[in-house]
Scaffold this motif. Structure first.
Motif, PDB file in Angstrom:
ATOM      1  N   PRO A  36     -13.731  -1.370  -2.260  1.00 15.92           N
ATOM      2  CA  PRO A  36     -13.156  -2.353  -1.539  1.00 15.92           C
ATOM      3  C   PRO A  36     -13.956  -3.768  -1.620  1.00 15.92           C
ATOM      4  N   SER A  73      -3.091  -2.928   8.640  1.00 12.51           N
ATOM      5  CA  SER A  73      -4.044  -2.295   7.689  1.00 12.51           C
ATOM      6  C   SER A  73      -5.384  -3.136   7.644  1.00 12.51           C
ATOM      7  N   PHE A  93     -10.922   1.576   5.549  1.00  7.81           N
ATOM      8  CA  PHE A  93      -9.589   0.979   5.401  1.00  7.81           C
ATOM      9  C   PHE A  93      -8.650   1.917   5.236  1.00  7.81           C
ATOM     10  N   VAL A 134     -11.826  -7.113  -2.984  1.00  2.00           N
ATOM     11  CA  VAL A 134     -11.803  -8.307  -2.423  1.00  2.00           C
ATOM     12  C   VAL A 134     -12.441  -9.428  -3.198  1.00  2.00           C
ATOM     13  N   ALA A 146      -8.172   0.386  -4.972  1.00  2.00           N
ATOM     14  CA  ALA A 146      -8.750  -0.269  -3.832  1.00  2.00           C
ATOM     15  C   ALA A 146      -9.604   0.653  -3.104  1.00  2.00           C
ATOM     16  N   ARG A 147      -9.522   2.092  -3.257  1.00  2.00           N
ATOM     17  CA  ARG A 147     -10.110   3.016  -2.593  1.00  2.00           C
ATOM     18  C   ARG A 147     -10.866   3.991  -3.369  1.00  2.00           C
ATOM     19  N   TYR A 165      -7.338  -3.413   5.440  1.00  2.17           N
ATOM     20  CA  TYR A 165      -7.703  -3.804   4.166  1.00  2.17           C
ATOM     21  C   TYR A 165      -6.728  -5.240   3.940  1.00  2.17           C
ATOM     22  N   GLU A 202       0.834  -1.259  -0.046  1.00  3.82           N
ATOM     23  CA  GLU A 202      -0.042   0.108   0.026  1.00  3.82           C
ATOM     24  C   GLU A 202       0.968   1.245  -0.156  1.00  3.82           C
ATOM     25  N   LEU A 230      -2.563  -2.035  -3.503  1.00  4.29           N
ATOM     26  CA  LEU A 230      -3.650  -1.689  -2.991  1.00  4.29           C
ATOM     27  C   LEU A 230      -3.524   0.005  -3.083  1.00  4.29           C
TER      28      LEU A 230
END
Length: 404
Positions: free
Chosen positions: A88, A112, A398, A92, A81-82, A114, A19, A51
């Motif tokens: 999210p 994290s 997250f 996933v 991812a955000r 996440y 990340e 991510l």
């Protein structure tokens, strides 16, 4: 961009989740130490899953690091991812088949949410934790003491609604991060690990890939100053930070200020105007920037990851890494009760690891150089500042953590 992992012929044996740029750097260091190129001898390679946060500076550095990972022959899967409320769940869901198939998983930030959620889906035989700054020290200590996983900079008090909602996820992830008869756990770190959890294997990160890939740098006169994001994370008072940086610039001959990727534009503007420092926004982690050069003969830093990593990355170059001591008077009213003790430990362990002598001069404008190790020296400056760790993320539940 590399094909998305999980398509025909690309199912990874090793899956790494990152990340931040430094997490990706440390995954590359781990892969180099393991002798992993694009393909392992077993026939399956390393796939790095990014991510991505939404912060432009972090995304820019991550994209540069992703290019380096591809140059090393690794597959890279980029996940926004955000990017919106549904991101999210979409991320996933898309990663679930890969998580269930991977026999080894590498993570950069065990705090994290996440990563914790993804770990509840996975069943790897091997789990590796690489450095995400000074958070690694706290993670290993909490795991050894059997405590729940909480970032060091978080303020005390009762858990909030978000913590209660995700408590089962965090507890399940902690169990995944604990060695078991069918699961091996490894920590790959350049940080000191004085309290090793039972069954966990700790392997030192000497930044061999960085030293082989970059440099040696051209060393210039004067000093460079490494910035922090502790003002942004609410740990250090902003006005005192500006005053201390100005003092360092005047007394130590600093000409350049390497900004932390989370430092605010307004703060950096003030620093440039009030101190005369040249503000540099690095496009790669500082270990690579310094190794690539040019770099000042002295690098000044507040207690942070770089007081452990730069001496390793700059071994043999003659560059001195100078460390500012912690003064509790610099803490803001919002700082966690644990902040002072934790960051004091960061500095003390750096001095011990690199054979440094602790110095607390009365006048910080007169500081002797102390300590010497192969290829570098480090000094202690009696100023009260500390480097930052994670901040609340952009996607609600997250967060994006880590002090780098």
């Amino acid at each position: 961009m590399s094909p998305r992992a999980g398509t025909a012929g690309t199912t990874p044996h090793t899956l790494a989740f990152v990340e931040s740029p430094v997490q990706l750097l440390n995954v590359l260091e781990w892969a180099h130490a393991r002798g992993l190129g694009g393909e392992e001898r077993s026939g399956a390679g390393l796939t790095v899953v990014v991510l991505s946060p939404v912060d432009p500076m972090t995304r820019g550095q991550l994209r540069r690091m992703a290019e380096l990972a591809r140059d090393e022959g690794h597959a890279v899967r980029w996940e926004d991812a955000r990017d919106g409320a549904g991101a999210p769940l979409h991320t996933v869901r898309g990663l679930t088949p890969l998580l269930r198939a991977a026999s080894r998983i590498v993570v950069g930030d065990p705090f994290s949410r996440y990563v914790q959620l993804l770990l509840t889906i996975a069943r790897p035989a091997d789990l590796v934790v690489v450095d995400d700054g000074t958070a690694t020290m706290e993670f290993v200590g909490q795991l050894a003491r059997g405590e729940r996983l909480v970032r060091w900079h978080r303020t005390g008090g009762r858990p909030g609604p978000r913590d209660l909602l995700l408590a089962p996820v965090s507890a399940a992830a902690r169990r995944r991060l604990t060695p078991a008869p069918d699961r091996r756990v490894e920590v790959f770190s350049s940080m000191p690990v004085p309290q090793t959890p039972a069954g966990v294997t700790v392997i030192g990160n000497a930044f061999a890939w960085t030293r082989a890939r970059f440099g040696p740098p051209r060393v210039t006169k004067g000093a460079d100053l490494v910035g922090t994001s502790l003002v942004e994370t609410g740990v250090v008072d902003g006005e005192r930070y500006l005053h201390a940086v100005g003092l360092l610039a005047r007394t130590q001959g600093a000409a350049r200020y390497f900004a932390h990727r989370r430092e605010s534009t307004d703060k950096l503007r003030r620093l440039a105007a009030e101190t005369g420092l040249e503000i540099v926004r690095p496009d790669l982690p500082l270990e690579l920037i310094a190794r690539r050069g040019p770099v000042g003969r002295t690098v000044l830093s507040f207690p942070s990851t770089v007081v452990h990593t730069l001496p390793l990355a700059l071994t043999g170059t003659g560059v001195r890494v100078a460390v500012c001591d912690i003064d509790p008077d610099w803490l803001s009213g919002h700082a966690s009760p644990r902040a002072q003790g934790f960051l004091t430990t960061v500095t003390a362990t750096a001095r011990a690891a690199h054979d440094l002598t602790e110095v607390t001069p009365r006048d910080p404008s007169v500081v002797p150089l102390v300590g010497q190790q192969e290829g570098h020296r480090a000094t202690g400056l009696g100023l009260g500042l500390q480097d930052g760790a994670g901040q609340q993320g952009e996607a609600g539940l997250f967060e994006v953590g880590g002090d780098r």
